[in-house]
Structure formats: structure tokens, C-alpha cells
Design an enzyme around this catalytic site. Sequence first.
Site, PDB file in Angstrom:
ATOM      1  N   ARG A 167      59.843  32.064  -9.484  1.00 18.94           N
ATOM      2  CA  ARG A 167      59.918  30.620  -9.774  1.00 18.94           C
ATOM      3  C   ARG A 167      58.728  30.162 -10.620  1.00 18.94           C
ATOM      4  O   ARG A 167      58.878  29.371 -11.554  1.00 18.94           O
ATOM      5  CB  ARG A 167      59.973  29.845  -8.460  1.00 18.94           C
ATOM      6  CG  ARG A 167      60.217  28.358  -8.560  1.00 18.94           C
ATOM      7  CD  ARG A 167      61.606  27.959  -8.993  1.00 18.94           C
ATOM      8  NE  ARG A 167      61.731  27.775 -10.420  1.00 18.94           N
ATOM      9  CZ  ARG A 167      62.751  28.179 -11.154  1.00 18.94           C
ATOM     10  NH1 ARG A 167      63.767  28.797 -10.604  1.00 18.94           N
ATOM     11  NH2 ARG A 167      62.764  27.992 -12.449  1.00 18.94           N
TER      12      ARG A 167
ATOM     13  N   LYS B 284      50.048  13.506 -25.489  1.00 19.79           N
ATOM     14  CA  LYS B 284      50.913  13.127 -24.356  1.00 19.79           C
ATOM     15  C   LYS B 284      51.494  14.383 -23.697  1.00 19.79           C
ATOM     16  O   LYS B 284      52.704  14.582 -23.639  1.00 19.79           O
ATOM     17  CB  LYS B 284      52.010  12.187 -24.836  1.00 19.79           C
ATOM     18  CG  LYS B 284      51.439  10.870 -25.377  1.00 19.79           C
ATOM     19  CD  LYS B 284      52.491   9.923 -25.913  1.00 19.79           C
ATOM     20  CE  LYS B 284      51.809   8.644 -26.427  1.00 19.79           C
ATOM     21  NZ  LYS B 284      52.760   7.692 -27.020  1.00 19.79           N
TER      22      LYS B 284
ATOM     23  N   LYS C 191      42.536   3.821 -32.440  1.00 24.34           N
ATOM     24  CA  LYS C 191      43.814   3.229 -32.083  1.00 24.34           C
ATOM     25  C   LYS C 191      43.704   1.716 -31.953  1.00 24.34           C
ATOM     26  O   LYS C 191      42.618   1.144 -32.072  1.00 24.34           O
ATOM     27  CB  LYS C 191      44.326   3.855 -30.779  1.00 24.34           C
ATOM     28  CG  LYS C 191      44.367   5.394 -30.866  1.00 24.34           C
ATOM     29  CD  LYS C 191      45.275   5.982 -29.843  1.00 24.34           C
ATOM     30  CE  LYS C 191      46.715   5.627 -30.128  1.00 24.34           C
ATOM     31  NZ  LYS C 191      47.658   6.318 -29.242  1.00 24.34           N
TER      32      LYS C 191
ATOM     33  N   GLU D  34      45.003   3.752 -36.760  1.00 25.10           N
ATOM     34  CA  GLU D  34      46.344   3.258 -36.492  1.00 25.10           C
ATOM     35  C   GLU D  34      46.531   1.904 -37.187  1.00 25.10           C
ATOM     36  O   GLU D  34      45.627   1.071 -37.190  1.00 25.10           O
ATOM     37  CB  GLU D  34      46.500   3.088 -34.977  1.00 25.10           C
ATOM     38  CG  GLU D  34      47.902   2.831 -34.505  1.00 25.10           C
ATOM     39  CD  GLU D  34      48.014   2.859 -32.970  1.00 25.10           C
ATOM     40  OE1 GLU D  34      47.102   3.426 -32.316  1.00 25.10           O
ATOM     41  OE2 GLU D  34      48.984   2.303 -32.446  1.00 25.10           O
TER      42      GLU D  34
ATOM     43  N   ASP E  40      52.288   2.896 -37.171  1.00 21.88           N
ATOM     44  CA  ASP E  40      52.888   2.975 -35.840  1.00 21.88           C
ATOM     45  C   ASP E  40      53.914   1.878 -35.618  1.00 21.88           C
ATOM     46  O   ASP E  40      53.611   0.685 -35.764  1.00 21.88           O
ATOM     47  CB  ASP E  40      51.786   2.863 -34.779  1.00 21.88           C
ATOM     48  CG  ASP E  40      52.337   3.040 -33.378  1.00 21.88           C
ATOM     49  OD1 ASP E  40      53.043   4.041 -33.150  1.00 21.88           O
ATOM     50  OD2 ASP E  40      52.059   2.188 -32.511  1.00 21.88           O
TER      51      ASP E  40
END
Lengths: 284, 284, 284, 284, 284, 284
Positions: free
Chosen positions: E105, E139, E171, E200, E221
Site C-alpha cells: 500500500r 501548491k 504576490k 503578480e 493572474d
Amino acid sequence: MRTVPFQPMDPALYREVVRRALAEDLGWGDVTTEAVVPGELRAKGVIVCKCNCVIAGLDVAAEAFQQLDPGCAFDRKVKDGDQCRSGDLVAELNGQAAAMLTAERTALNFLQRLSGIATLTRRFVEATGGKITVLDTRKTTPTLRALEKYAVRAGSGTNHRGGLDDGILIKDNHIRLAGGVKEAVRRMKDADAEMPIEIEAQSLEQVDEAIGSGADIILVDNLPIDQIREAVSRIRGRAKIELSGGVTLERLPELAATGADYVSVGALTHSAPAADLSFELEPE
Amino acid sequence: MRTVPFQPMDPALYREVVRRALAEDLGWGDVTTEAVVPGELRAKGVIVCKCNCVIAGLDVAAEAFQQLDPGCAFDRKVKDGDQCRSGDLVAELNGQAAAMLTAERTALNFLQRLSGIATLTRRFVEATGGKITVLDTRKTTPTLRALEKYAVRAGSGTNHRGGLDDGILIKDNHIRLAGGVKEAVRRMKDADAEMPIEIEAQSLEQVDEAIGSGADIILVDNLPIDQIREAVSRIRGRAKIELSGGVTLERLPELAATGADYVSVGALTHSAPAADLSFELEPE
Amino acid sequence: MRTVPFQPMDPALYREVVRRALAEDLGWGDVTTEAVVPGELRAKGVIVCKCNCVIAGLDVAAEAFQQLDPGCAFDRKVKDGDQCRSGDLVAELNGQAAAMLTAERTALNFLQRLSGIATLTRRFVEATGGKITVLDTRKTTPTLRALEKYAVRAGSGTNHRGGLDDGILIKDNHIRLAGGVKEAVRRMKDADAEMPIEIEAQSLEQVDEAIGSGADIILVDNLPIDQIREAVSRIRGRAKIELSGGVTLERLPELAATGADYVSVGALTHSAPAADLSFELEPE
Amino acid sequence: MRTVPFQPMDPALYREVVRRALAEDLGWGDVTTEAVVPGELRAKGVIVCKCNCVIAGLDVAAEAFQQLDPGCAFDRKVKDGDQCRSGDLVAELNGQAAAMLTAERTALNFLQRLSGIATLTRRFVEATGGKITVLDTRKTTPTLRALEKYAVRAGSGTNHRGGLDDGILIKDNHIRLAGGVKEAVRRMKDADAEMPIEIEAQSLEQVDEAIGSGADIILVDNLPIDQIREAVSRIRGRAKIELSGGVTLERLPELAATGADYVSVGALTHSAPAADLSFELEPE
Amino acid sequence: MRTVPFQPMDPALYREVVRRALAEDLGWGDVTTEAVVPGELRAKGVIVCKCNCVIAGLDVAAEAFQQLDPGCAFDRKVKDGDQCRSGDLVAELNGQAAAMLTAERTALNFLQRLSGIATLTRRFVEATGGKITVLDTRKTTPTLRALEKYAVRAGSGTNHRGGLDDGILIKDNHIRLAGGVKEAVRRMKDADAEMPIEIEAQSLEQVDEAIGSGADIILVDNLPIDQIREAVSRIRGRAKIELSGGVTLERLPELAATGADYVSVGALTHSAPAADLSFELEPE
Amino acid sequence: MRTVPFQPMDPALYREVVRRALAEDLGWGDVTTEAVVPGELRAKGVIVCKCNCVIAGLDVAAEAFQQLDPGCAFDRKVKDGDQCRSGDLVAELNGQAAAMLTAERTALNFLQRLSGIATLTRRFVEATGGKITVLDTRKTTPTLRALEKYAVRAGSGTNHRGGLDDGILIKDNHIRLAGGVKEAVRRMKDADAEMPIEIEAQSLEQVDEAIGSGADIILVDNLPIDQIREAVSRIRGRAKIELSGGVTLERLPELAATGADYVSVGALTHSAPAADLSFELEPE
């Protein structure tokens, strides 16, 4: 290449290494302190400079004391990056006497090493007369890199890459295995589109090849001063220039005068003598 | 106080720290090597001295290479503790080119630091003319103590205690908090019956008290040379004598001539410049 | 050999092992408590002795509860080293009910084991009538040594060395490999100048050799009582004497009467039955 | 409740804890062995029983030796679960003498503890005459649970749940906080549909409530023998029955005769005396 | 931004996480396998694709099997990065049956997740028609970043920065706190001289500001497609252009047609469905 | 099989993994934030839903922010398990701006993944119309199992076993190696007396054998719907029934209508798309 402004370190960068360092020194316990100092005794401690130095690592030192006594007050009298003189009071502590005695060496080992790096870095930076940027290297103490790179910043130095994953540097061994400068840079360009490509050159021929290959930064390594000057004149305007190899405080002015952008100094982290700091305790 | 014979380190002392050091340098991967060097390429590498030095840490360096390539052959040409000269071949490697390139800096960071410590220690030991034993201290790099103490032995030095748990040393701060030399030693004697009790003395008065208290070793710290001589003459025959504080190579002959037993030198581990070693690779 | 005064353990010695122990017991969560006890419920808990015992490990137990509920109040009614009787209230807790239920077993596993060690140690110490010092050994539970050595001190026992690095003990296997007692001690003396040298002797011949070799402590192992008496009379005044091997409470008076200095008892840590303690909770 | 067949432990269950145990004992190095035993010496070692015991933990002991000397041969003469007699040869080793000496104590600490547990368990199992199943508990040594549960199996015992996540046991404290047996079981049934629900009963009233609540296993805790008999007669056929509380070898026959299914014995893991095993080395 | 050539991962990047994953799944042991499968049984296993997918993570899967059975042979029939079809044989194993069942597994959890990421990445890359470079993001699954970034490369994707330390990305939150695009870039330029500065922009005004500030890469973005086209036309030639925000396979052609350089897709790592792979065992 | 009531996770289950995740993302420091945001700046942050989702992991997200800034206030506006709509405010934070920026991605990576799992689970649970219980599997992200199982509960799902140690499941590979269903169950019954025995059946023949063997739960794997119906009708009343294999939201109603007890869905954890959540900061 990371430089000013100088900011405090994230505690996530040192909490665990302080825990390991205390465990290393403590073993199964501090035989002397447990025997000699009553557990309930409280004391006042001072950290004092015994030399002229640039301080770095106060948060790390505080963490060492506070991991053993969370109630220990650590009152900073200077801050990281400050130039201190012998005799200056660095910090004043109040807490359990036994905990302070047990943490003392670990706290100072961090503080003296990091301040030593900051101090040597500041000397190199000052010796440049502002004409060249002083970089560190990856020649740091295993497992302490984040702290030592921070100390370099505290000393007004600039950080070169922090690891194999955050900067491209094609060194002599890469070149040899790739079959030459041109081929090495070509492969690198295929592989990464944005990070600047830095390549080492150990001769004027390699300098020319590096220029021709379109590298962004050329690391001129270990050439005599006249060849460095020649290299700089050939590269200027076509790539950034970093010098390395046997860089000493004495040679720094002539290197700075070449017009190169950067000089990298392994000694900042691998050979900085520790700063001399003392810790003195007295009963409250 | 651990001295000769000099033996290899147990691998249990360095396997984990090498793992951490590689993880630190690798981050999420070696961008340069992956791009420039084909994964299947094999190479031959050599480690060469670029300065006169005493080698220490070959097993640790080998471990770094072999954690990335278990099949990497690491052929030692010298052994830890050997005095090498600039140009000497230290080791020859055969294995995957990419793994060697990725491990190179970590391996050298250990080897250069440990060899630097061994080299400085050897210089101190030789400067004594055999008249005094050179000790290290707990002023080591956090998390690398076992390795640095080993490097001191490789340099023919002698290890003082390795941590707070394996030796008694009553320092100035303990004395101040206990209310004096006599009381501190009394408490210590109540607490531990067999380990030798060492106590720091920072004046001739404290030397006398220390003698009177029945300490086994007296650490004469930071006194001028004439007072050191006087201290030694008062202590001789009643306790072992360790000198410390501002010990330099220059001062060593006069300290050695005092007749003290030990001189401890924090600089061996906190301020040793790294030894200069190079690693060169070529395709097989 | 570390003995009184008895001081609290540094939290750095147990925080990490408590974290591991909770993780071990929790796995992916406490199925019973999560189902049966509402998360917001608060409760009052008491730890009570169900046998006569010497308490040790209250700080460790408190740490277990507080790692799951930092706001959990842990009010000590006795302190480590206290002799308690069945029915005595040891501590009173106030906090989240679910966290206390989940931490209960881990907290008690530490507290019962450490109190069991302290209790057995106290029985051995009391059986000596003060005529011989009771030592522990390195026969401790793997990864719990610092805690178990502390529990021995809580029981008024004295700690022998804590590890291979903080004490010299030349055992039968060392002697056999070195080619005899004399040679083993000679090598050891060459290697370490200050730590007392202890050597094991398993016959009167070895006792004589050990005396002749200049060892500081002679560990008389596993001899019949009349030979022990003879050994003590031969050694007395020339070295400290430690007895070991098959030491029971019943045999302790005759061993204590021999005039030896120490008796070491592996059973203190490898075979102490756990103390019986209960934890009871009720809603606030 | 895990019982036969008895299988070897996965190495993933002990490799890391052996690493930690060696690090704990080694500290910064084995001062005695390094001084007394030449690094190149090879030796033959034997592990021998000094008492009648059931062996458990041979793989763990072998791992300790082989982490220090990967080439160390460990030849098992018996296997885990075997009943051995005093004098039996357990294993024969061949390898580096120094590594064996350094690993000896760690290897034996595991082997003696685990064999002690296996031995005590076997005695309990044999005392039942096969009429009741002997279970362990979660009263294990913190961080060693998987190993100790394995040792119970080696001793022919049966494992109760291994942690808070792999079995349901509603204990007195849960009942009190839930407001009674019935309500506690009801909440548990809502929460988990398949795992058997076990509940503690400390009186005949609670036994009746537990039966009424539909629990699968009733843990009859700490009742006098006549009440236990009554409890068993009330429960039989409606739930499995586990007995606990003050279970001794002496009481086992009468408990076994009650017709209960299980008897759980905390002492198997919290109070088993270590088995006596010796390790002897001689030069090859 | 790291792209081809695709190379194997350094084992230092996954050995420790595989160890943790096995420990997580094993707990205190595999109850089913130990009961049902004799320890000495050997078996042959096959890993087979149950869907069309790009394989990634074979070395990690092999490591899982081999940590439980070092002698387990793992014969790769395809290699990472290969496009496989449902029914394809991926690998053939030979070793201890029980170890394979226990590791199954964990091995598949790695292999299915990494292959899922590689497969989704390949689909995105193919949907671009080669007109735009597909990037991943940060992410990723906590603690698995190096592996997931590798899987992206296996799927022919290109890696954006691997962490906060190896790339600059200003950002929206940075901009807001700095007081605007211009000021943010100015501060960044002061701080780092060589790494490309990416910023960004969430509106055409911000695009203009970003251009004016001299940023190297502009991350456009979450703009509608017509504004993206406008943004690209304004930026082209002055900075590299990265698109992000709600990127789906369906939208990819129109995004690719804008002429932007990069499109970053969080879904590659945060929302890739696992690839379906099976493991089947039979006795040898 | 663990289901309601839904309770908060013990912090011991996530503190360490959050520490590792931050270290992974931070590397040697956040170059952008340190350059752009002054260390002393404080800010207010909001976490907002950008999609309809079930929230899970708020405590984990808070832990990430608070490990970097212990004084960071994290004010929950919803709680784990709540169904939220796009635009809903999830939490409001106040603290150091730089720490929030640095922790943002790690906090969201946990929160988005766990909320994605909770959301998908809720959809499956709702699609059942309450007629069948939705189970997760062991197909979780390596090292995140406890968190992902918690997220399943937050989504109103029910947990199957958490590891190899806390539930019995005899799968096809076990059956093949044991030589058939009957023999496998017989061995398992010999080995464990109380945990329910679940066995996989991949054909109606195996279903019959499983019934005959006395298994408690039969996992009907990967059969066509008419055979599933037949299997259910044969098993009903003799064992619990779990369905698995290719379970989709579309197929759920017909599976739910079969009358089986459970349906297990690997996709809940191995293929749940992340929930879309944003974090926005502004100066206080």
C-alpha cells in the site's frame, strides 16, 4: 544573491537545531550545576563583548535559554548587525540560575560563531570601499547554513545561493564532464529558462567561451590580478562578474578596483574566528 | 581527558548528521548537475590537498558520497591524522558522476572543517615541545561536537569533557552563585564521589581557596604570566593544573614552561580556519 | 557517580520522548474518547497511589497532559522523591476531559515506571543502613536512560556513568581482548589522564593484578561472599571498591558489611516492578 | 487481540529505535574501548543464557551489532520464542572487536528486556492450563510498544489493542464522564459500527448494565473472586469476558477456572524482570 | 524554472519520507499478513497499469519494498516518464511474500500519486501544442514537494520555484503591504541583484506598473482572456509572461495562443487524480 | 470504522508535520518577504472561500501561522465540517505581516487539501441518500493519514481502518498466497479472536466461500452491478457487506440501493481536488 534590508530570522529556522544542540551538550544532565546550584535560585545574567565585533544570533541565544526556562527574560541591549565594542553590554537575562548555567555554553556557541561570521563579513565589506559586493558561498558548517547565511547578512554581506536547488553554478567539474563551457551552458539553457546561469572560468580562454555561451554571470576563479583585470575588461557589459579564489582582506582593494560586480569569500563562513563574548551570572 | 591511541569514529556518530547535511544542501534537487551531467555517466574523482594540513574526516566524506551512490568506491591514499603537504593525493573515487558532483560540497565541508581543526591542533601540540598537554573545550560547533572532538584527537590533541554530563567543571558563575570556591567544591563533593573535580580560579586568592578545598584539577584562567607561574608553584603536587584564556601559538612556549599539566584552547574548534582541499572529477 | 542533592530534570531531557510516546499511543487518534466524551467537556482528575512508593516523574507526567492541552493545570500534592503511602493524593488536574483521557496512559506509563525505579532504589538504599553506596548501571531501558537515572536519584540512589562516553570501565571482555588486566589498564592510562579508571575483577588473582595496575576503582564481580571479604581487605586503601553480581535485598546487609564503597544493581532499572498509581476523572 | 502464529518483526519496527539507543549510549564515543582495544582487532562473541528463559529480540540485538559493523556475522543458535536453559548458547558473532564491545550493552538491553517479557508471559500462559487466554495491555515502556507486544507473542501471549486507535475500550473514566455505562456504549455504537466494543465493569451492577448495553466484551476489573464468578455466570453467552486487576501467577488457576475468556496482565510489560544473558568475547 | 533533461531523483530526497510512510502504515505491525502468510514464503509480484498513465516514482516504490526486504528484486519494465497503457506491466518483483504484502500500500500510494501528477502534467503539456511552457506551483502536498516536483518533470512539465528560498515572486499580498507594485519591486531590487524578479499583476494597470518597475517576469493572474491578450501585447519584449488562475485543459489552447511564455497550474499537484495501478502477488 | 460525533484533532497529530512542512517551504528563508515587507509591520488577514466547500483543517492552518508568530490571532468564523459557499469568510487573522506571508502557502496547502477531501466526502455521503455508509481507505497521502482521515470525518464520512495494525482485511493477494478464502480466514481466526475479520471477494464463488468461512465483513470488489445485487442477497444477514471498486458519484445511487452496508472510496483521499481558498492581507 540576497542582501539588505536585514530582517530577523524566522524561528522555524533555528528552533530545532537549538533543541539538538542542547541535547548534545546536556547528555543525561549537567552534573556540575545540579550539584552546586540550588534549583530554586534565580539569577541575573549579562552577556558582554570581550572584543570589537558585529553581533549576530541574539534570537538563537535567547531560544537556547528559553527552551530550558520558558520564563527566562532576555533583554536585548543591542541588535543583530550592530557593531559593538569590547565591554559593551549585549543582553541582560533574568531567570532560573541553573537553567541559565546549563544553557550558557550552547547559547554562546551559537552567538560567538554567528557574531564571528558577521564580524569578518563586515570587515570584508568595509574593505571594499563600496566598490564590489561581498558574497558568501556554500562552504558553511553542515546543518547550520541558514543561520550562517543570516550572519553574513548581519555583517552587511550578500548571500550567494543557499543550496544546490536555488541557484545555477556550473563549476569546473561540470564543465569537464560536459565536454566544455559551451556545451555545459547549452545544456543548462535547455533545462532552465529563467534563473541566471553562472559559470566558472579558470583561464582567459574559458572567459571567452563563457562570454560566447551567453552566461549571465561569470565566476572568474583563481586568476592572477592582471588576468583578472583582462577578464573584467572582456566581460564587462556582457555578463555580471564574480571573483573568487584566495580572497583576503589585503587583496580586496585591488580586486574591488577591477570593476567586477562580486567577490565571493568562502572564509566568511568556513574560517571566521569566533567572536569573544562572556556570560556572567549573579544571584538576584 | 581522552588522548591517544587514535581510533576511527563509530559510524553511528556521523551517519545521521551526514544525512541532514545532504538534505540541507540538496533542497529539492541539484539543478545544475541534473541539467548538465547525464545520469548514466561515470567518473573518477580525486581529493587533493591545496595546503599543508593534517587530514581528518575521511570516513565522513566517504559517507556523504556513498549515501548518494552506495556503489561509489572511495580509496583512501592517506589516513586521518596524517600530515599532508600541498599537492598530496588524499583519496581517489570511482562512481556515478552526478552523485559525486552533488555530494562534493557536503563531503568537503566536513573534511575541510575537520582537517582544519586537526591541523591547528597539531600546530599547538607541536609548539608545546611535549611539555604540556593541549586540550579542547566545549566551544564546538552546535551538533558537530563528536566529530570535532575526533578531529582534535586526529591532530594529536587531547579531549576535555564532551558535555555537561561527562566531567565536572565548576566555573566562575557556579562559584559566584554558590557563594565561593569552598562552598562550591563542598557541594560538588557531596554530589559525586569519583569524577575528578575541576574548578576555575581567576585570581591567586581563588587558587589558594581551590587548593584548600581539595579540588583535583585547578583551571587557572586568564591570569598574567607571572601570576600563572606563582599559581603553578602553589598548586604543584596538590592538584593537576590546567591553563586557559587567550592561549595563542606565540604564548604557548612560555605557558608550557610553567610546568602546568594542561592548556585548553577554545580556538581549536571555534576558530580553526578550514583546510584547503580540492575535488576534481573527470570522465572515466 | 552522581548523588544528592536531588534536583528537577531539565525539560530538554524529556520533551521529545514524551512527544514520541504520545504519537506511539495515539496512532491516528483515540477512537474511544472521541466517541464517548464531548470535546468541550472539562474535568477534574486525580492521581492517587495504590501502593506504598517513592514518586518520580511528576514533571514528565505533567508534560504528557500539557502537550495535549497546554491549559491543563497540574497541581503537585507531593514531589519527586517523596515516600508515599497507598491512598495518597499525588496530583490534581483540571483541564479538557478528552485530552486528559487520551494522555492518561502515556503519563502513567512514565510515572509508574519511574516511580517503580525510585521505589526499588529506596528499598536498596535503606537496606544498606548507610554503610555502602547503591549505584545503578547502564542496564536501562533503551532511549529512556536520562529519565531512569533521574528516578534512581529520586530514590536516593547514586548514578554510575550515564554512557560509554562519561566514565571508564574496563570489563572482562576488554581485559580478555587486551591480553590481561595490567595491559588493559596501561593502555587506558595512556589514553586518559584524569577520569578515574575502573576495572572489573572476577577472581582474587585479578583483584591483585588490578591493585598492581594502579586502577582507581575495582569492580569485584560475582565472587562468593568470603572471597569478596578477602578482596576488600586486599584493596582497601589502594582503590575504591565496587561490588556487583547477583545483588539482592537479602544479600545487601552482608555486602554492606564488607566495607566496600559501592554496590551496583542492574535490577534497579532493568527489573523494577512498576508502581501502582491510578488516575480518576470526574466532570467539573 | 493478536495471537499465533508467531512471526518475525518487520525491521521497520526497530531500526530507528536501535539507532536512537546506540546514540544514547555512545554519546561522543566509547572512551574505554577506543583506548583498550585496537581498531583492527577481530573477535568472536557468544551470547549465553544465565537463566532459564524464553528468548525474544534476536533480530533487534543483531541490528545493534550490525549498525556499528555491517560486516558482523550474527549466527542464531536458537530462535525467538524458544525456551532456553541456563548455559544455552543463544548466538555466535564474528566481527570487529571494538564494534561488538561498543554495541554489547545496547544489544543486551533490548534482548534482556524482551526476553524477560517473553519469559514472564510464558509462565502466565502455562499457569492457565490452556483454560484462559493471557493478554497484555497498553502499560508498555514508552516508545518500545511494538517490540514489547512482539515479546508477548514470543512468550505465547496474546496482544490486546496496540494503541488508542486500534481498539475500543470504554474505561471507568469514560463511563463517569459519559454519565453511565449505557450512555457510553450508546455513544460508542453511534460512532463505530464494526470494531468490538469493550467496556469496563467494576461492580456487578455495572456488569448488568454492560450486558444490557450490548457490549461485545466486558472487562471485569478488580472484583473479588466470588463476584468474578457471579459476573462470569451472568455474562456468559452474551459477551466475551476479560478479567483484570491484581492478576498474579498464584491467582491465575482460580481465574482460569471461572470460564472467562481473557485475563489481561499489565505486569507482563510493566514489571517483567529482565532475563539474564551474558556476552563474551575472545580474539579470533 | 527547471525542465528537461529528465533525470532520476537522488535517493537522499525520498529515503526518509519512505521510512516515515511505512511507520505510519505499519503502526505496531501488520495483523493480517502476519496471521495469514507464513514468514518464509517467497513470492513473485507484478505492478500493472489499470489505466493509461505516465509512470513516475518507480525508485520510491522500490525503496518501500526494499526497506522491508533488502533482498527484494525490483525489475523495472518501464521507466519514469514513460506513457503506459492500461494492462502494461510496470515492474516485476521477487522476494519475501510477507514483506511485499506489508509494503504494497505504501509503495502504491507513492507510485499512484506521483504517476497521477505526471499523467495530468503530460496532458496539459500536450494540450499546449508546444506553444507555452507548463509550470507547477508551490501548491504541493506538505512534506512531499521534492517528489511531486519530480513527477511534474516526469510528465514533461517545468518546475517553478521549489520554495520560498529559491525564487522571487512578489504576490498581491506583498504588493498591498509594500504600498504598490513599484515600491515592491524597488525594495526587491535593493535586496537581490541577480535572481529574476517576478511580480503578480491582477489588472492591466498593475501590468503597466509591473512593466515600468523593470520586473523580469510578470505573472498575469486571473484576468479574462481579452485582457490577457492585451496584457501580453503590452508586456511582450519587456519581460517574460506567466499566466495563472483557473487554468483548465479546455482553456489551454486559447491561453497558449496568447504568446505568453508560461502558464502555471496549481492543479498539477493539488488536484491530480491518482493513477490506477495494481499489485498482484503469487507464490513462486 | 469510525464515524460521528465529529471532534477536533489532537494537536499531537499535526504539530510535527506542520513543522516539517514549514521547513520544506522555507528552506533557508523567504527571499521575497524579507526584502519587501518590513519586519515590524503588522497586518490583518482573511481566509475566504472561492468555491462551495466543506472546511477541514482550521486548527492545522492556525498552527502553521502560529509556529512562525506565536502571537498571531486566528479567529475562526466557521468550523471544520461546515458547508461554506464561495465568498464566505473562513477566518480572520491578526499578527506580524511577514510571518503571515511566509506561512500562507503552507497553511493553505493543508487547508485546501483537507477541505477538498471533506468536500468530496460530503458529496459522496449526500449522494447515498443515507442508504449506505461511505468509507475511506488506506489510499491516503504518505505521512498525512491521520489528517486525511480526520478530513473524511469532517465531510461526514466514516473511517475504515487507519493502518495495518488496527483492522483485519484479507485481500486478494493474501488469499492467493494462503491458498484460498477458507484457509485464509481459518488462519486469521486462529490468530485474532476479537477484531472483525473482513475478506475481499472478487467473484460470486469467492462470496460463497467467504460466507462459508464465517467472515464478519465481506468486501465485494469490482463486480458488475447485477452480481453485486446477487452477492448482497446471498450475504445479507450472515455478514456485513462492503462494496468497492470504481465507485463514482454517478454509480452511488445504484450501489446504495443494493442494501450493502458500506461503500469504500479510495478517491476520497487519493483524488480529491483541492478546495479553492484565498488568503488576503492588508496593513492594520
